[in-house]
Scaffold this active site. Structure first.
Site, PDB file in Angstrom:
ATOM      1  N   GLU A 184      40.041  75.356  59.722  1.00 41.82           N
ATOM      2  CA  GLU A 184      40.562  75.594  61.078  1.00 41.82           C
ATOM      3  C   GLU A 184      41.458  74.469  61.573  1.00 41.82           C
ATOM      4  OE1 GLU A 184      37.408  76.264  60.266  1.00 41.82           O
ATOM      5  OE2 GLU A 184      37.170  78.390  60.747  1.00 41.82           O
ATOM      6  N   HIS A 197      26.661  80.109  66.976  1.00 40.54           N
ATOM      7  CA  HIS A 197      27.609  81.233  66.979  1.00 40.54           C
ATOM      8  C   HIS A 197      27.605  82.009  68.288  1.00 40.54           C
ATOM      9  CE1 HIS A 197      27.478  80.405  62.686  1.00 40.54           C
ATOM     10  NE2 HIS A 197      28.526  81.183  62.521  1.00 40.54           N
TER      11      HIS A 197
END
Lengths: 336, 445
Positions: free
Chosen positions: B181, B250
């Site tokens: 990322e 998450h």
């Protein structure tokens, strides 16, 4: 693809990568950077420049030699030690100096400062203050060339300190995966702020740091503008041919501190003196020029011209007004 | 005794799926571990393995059937396999709880709903399809727009948002990245600084924390630092907030993180129309835009304008339900919660106005203030944590703008101030429920 990086090249005092006129131009550019930075140091001492100010003195051959390898439309991006890169790109010393003093005539209208200047026109993409960030961004500049299928090349500079950042290796991977035209240039000046490369990197030869990604590389005497040009030309040609990225390790040295507030306890005065006396890029280029028939008088004239330009920049940086208070609120978003 | 084979839940957010193919037919012997069917979920096509053994006696849901709800009986085994374990329950992941909300079409038109611009005919569309259509329309119109991220191309999108886009636009414009990322976000911002218009998909915004330096320091600040010379026209998008049962790392809402920063715009669609209209606006916006989606909403169906010109403005909220007694302000999936609360309140004689923010930064202060001046009471609803959250900003804004109109102190409803727990009961306790909103509203009277 097996990488076969060439091992450290010896200084090439006799390299013929530039003819007389080109070397003279390179000398002039290096001299401009040297004198500009000396003046910036002075203005800092006078309180006219504030904050962070990272001088490039000692490393001039790297950026000037590399600039001689690229042309219009190619991109350059670097860290916060960026004054030399901007001048090498052909940005106006007045606009750079006025940014250092925080004036409206500066490249960023006084809102960026020493570390944050840009010029779309000259292909200079900053000027980045987060160590290593410019490496991913420079990979993106190369990506845009790949996407547009032109033959432009991105020169992405970073120090040997940044070479320990994770995103550098993420970028190496992405660049070679997509075969992006990026020349990664490590400016190894041996000290990341106060930490020597030996104390920071387990890698003893930074030019080999691209090997796991199959990236070809060269280790170069970054104090010799001819050696830089020769290696840079090879790297740029590789990228233009669509073969993907190339890594150059430039062994160089900065004479001044990391920034203006550096007590320099991490190295001896003798070490700095020795580098200046034995490896200075200007001395080497000057000696070469004299053997090529340039006279002392011609060089003196060049030096005088540079001094005039730098003084004009210094004057402009003090007469250009501070930005209007209304500038505080502009350029946050593109409106409309 | 016959054994029922139930439609399994094959992803944390699956509530229904398509029975794509039967690999066994009535009369076939089935052994434990045999693949008996293929099921298409909201994310992928999955093979279903038999748990129990016996002869397949009956297929109750023919292949090709769409929208088969989880736990529906899809087939039966004749019970002659006496050795088979006493039917412990449905196939693979059937232990997953019934997900948060069933994906049924929302009927946006409550009678008193104020009219937005009329975009002409609509059709039912999932949020997933709307996002895809928004991106595809812009990519057809502008060759500088491209999509990159993990699994966006060959895998067809981790959540199938980009399904089919590789085929249409090719590998140069729909680009699979490694799981990196920080690196690929920096790459995309660099490409944007040089004039391209990237759409960066984060598989979820949780992973964008790896890249937040480039989002803030490189994308949001460059325009200012360059005196207006150079910016980044770029969209960062992906699911944000809690999904279902995926635990603390998450399940986090990043709205207030990004909304804090000048130089960014932050949008959070709820409906399919929001998703399509705002996606197009985000891609065309010359600034970096954070586009916060919601995984649970991906499969929800709404009426969405079909017009090729349909686009929504960034910075404008929408009144989803008009009311007179209290203003409930929400964004993303919390609009569902707010609407359910409004329904319940209506039964108790309280008329609630529900505002769907659509954009978080810049905040539509006008719409908020006009509503609060009408109702004199306000409750904010968000899934994220309360401290320094979006609710804090909304309430500060209301107090600054409408203090004299307020009849009661404003109230925040927010996610509970803890990392997200995994256990089904605890997770439910951590996320705002309609009755929390109802209770909050009732305190104001």
């Amino acid at each position: 693809m097996a990488a076969s990086p060439e091992r450290s090249r010896k200084p090439r005092k006799n390299a013929e990568s530039m003819d007389r006129d080109e070397l003279l131009a390179a000398y002039g550019n290096m001299l401009l950077i040297r004198r500009f930075e000396e003046k910036a140091g002075q203005l800092y001492g006078m309180g006219l420049i504030a904050g962070f100010c990272h001088l490039y003195i000692g490393q001039e051959a790297v950026v000037v030699g590399m600039q001689h390898c690229i042309g219009e439309g190619d991109e350059v991006i670097t860290s916060y030690r960026d004054h030399g890169h901007m001048l090498a790109c052909g940005m106006d010393p007045k606009g750079v100096m006025a940014e250092l003093t925080g004036r409206i005539g500066g490249y960023s209208k006084g809102k960026g400062g020493s570390m944050h200047m840009f010029s779309k026109e000259k292909g200079f993409f900053g000027g980045h203050g987060i160590v290593g960030a410019q490496v991913s961004l420079g990979t993106g500049l190369g990506f845009s060339n790949w996407y547009r299928e032109n033959d432009r090349v991105s020169l992405t500079y970073f120090g040997e300190g940044a070479a320990n950042q994770g995103q550098v290796y993420e970028s190496f991977n992405l660049a070679n995966l997509l075969k992006l035209p990026v020349v990664f240039v490590i400016e190894n000046n041996h000290y990341a702020m106060g930490t020597s490369v030996e104390r920071a990197s387990a890698s003893r030869d930074l030019s080999l740091n691209g090997v796991p990604w199959g990236m070809p590389s060269l280790s170069v005497d970054g104090m010799d503008v001819l050696a830089v040009k020769e290696a840079g030309a090879e790297a740029v040609a590789h990228c233009r041919a669509g073969k993907g990225p190339f890594l150059l390790e430039m062994k160089t040295y900065r004479y001044r501190g990391h920034s203006m507030s550096d007590p320099a306890k991490y190295r001896t005065r003798e070490e700095v003196q020795r580098m200046r006396a034995e490896h200075d890029c200007l001395d080497a280029a000057k000696a070469k020029l004299l053997t090529l028939g340039i006279t002392e008088a011609e060089l003196k004239k060049l030096d005088d011209d540079v001094k005039v330009r730098v003084q004009e920049a210094a004057d402009f940086s003090q007469t250009s007004p501070e930005p209007n208070p209304s500038e505080l609120y502009t350029d946050v978003l593109v409106e409309g | 005794m016959p054994i029922d084979i139930l439609m399994p839940a094959l992803s944390p957010t699956m509530t229904e799926g398509k029975l794509a193919k039967w690999l066994k037919q009535p009369g076939d012997e089935v052994k434990s571990g045999d693949v008996i069917a293929e099921i298409e979920t909201d994310k992928a096509t999955m093979e279903v393995e038999a748990v129990d053994e016996g002869k397949l006696s009956e297929i109750l849901v023919p292949e090709g059937t769409e929208g088969v709800a989880v736990n529906t009986v899809i087939a039966r085994l004749a019970g002659d396999g006496a050795a088979a374990a006493p039917a412990p329950a449905p196939a693979p992941v059937a232990a997953a709880p019934a997900p948060v909300a069933a994906p049924k079409a929302h009927v946006p038109a409550t009678p008193q709903e104020p009219v937005e611009k009329d975009w002409g005919p609509t059709k039912p569309m999932t949020v997933r399809e709307a996002l895809r259509e928004g991106m595809s329309l812009e990519m057809r119109a502008d060759k500088d727009v491209f999509l990159m991220g993990e699994e966006v191309a060959q895998y067809q999108g981790a959540y199938k948002i980009s399904q089919g886009m590789l085929d249409e636009f090719g590998p140069k414009r729909v680009i699979d990245t490694p799981i990196t990322e920080h690196g690929f976000t920096g790459l995309a911002v660099g490409a944007a600084m040089n004039g391209l218009k990237p759409i960066v998909e984060f598989m979820t915004f949780n992973f964008a924390m790896q890249a937040i330096d480039h989002i803030i320091n490189s994308a949001a600040k460059t325009l200012y630092m360059s005196g207006g010379q150079m910016g980044a026209q770029i969209v960062f998008r992906g699911p944000n907030g809690a999904a279902a049962r995926v635990g603390a790392q998450h399940s986090q809402c990043y709205a207030s993180w990004y909304a804090h920063c000048p130089g960014l715009k932050v949008v959070a669609p709820w409906s399919a129309a929001d998703a399509k209209g705002l996606m197009r606006a985000a891609i065309r916006d010359p600034n970096p835009v954070i586009f916060l989606e919601n995984e649970i909403l991906y499969g929800h169906t709404f009426e969405c304008p079909t017009s090729d010109d349909f686009i929504l403005p960034i910075g404008k909220a929408k009144i989803e339900r008009a009311g007179t007694d209290v203003t409930i302000i929400a964004f993303s999936i919390m609009v569902d919660t707010a609407l359910k609360a409004a329904e319940a309140l209506a039964e108790q004689g309280i008329s609630a106005e529900v505002i769907n923010l659509r954009t978080i930064r810049p905040l539509d202060i006008e719409t908020i203030a006009a509503s609060v001046k009408k109702t004199s009471r306000v409750v904010s609803v968000e899934e994220g944590w309360p401290f320094a959250g979006i609710g804090s900003e909304i309430i500060a804004t209301v107090v600054e703008n409408c203090f004299d109109w307020l009849d009661a102190p404003p109230v925040r409803v927010a996610g509970v101030d803890v990392p997200m727990p995994y256990a089904a009961n605890l997770e439910k306790l951590a996320l705002p429920q309609p009755n929390w909103v109802v209770e909050a509203v009732k305190k104001l009277f």
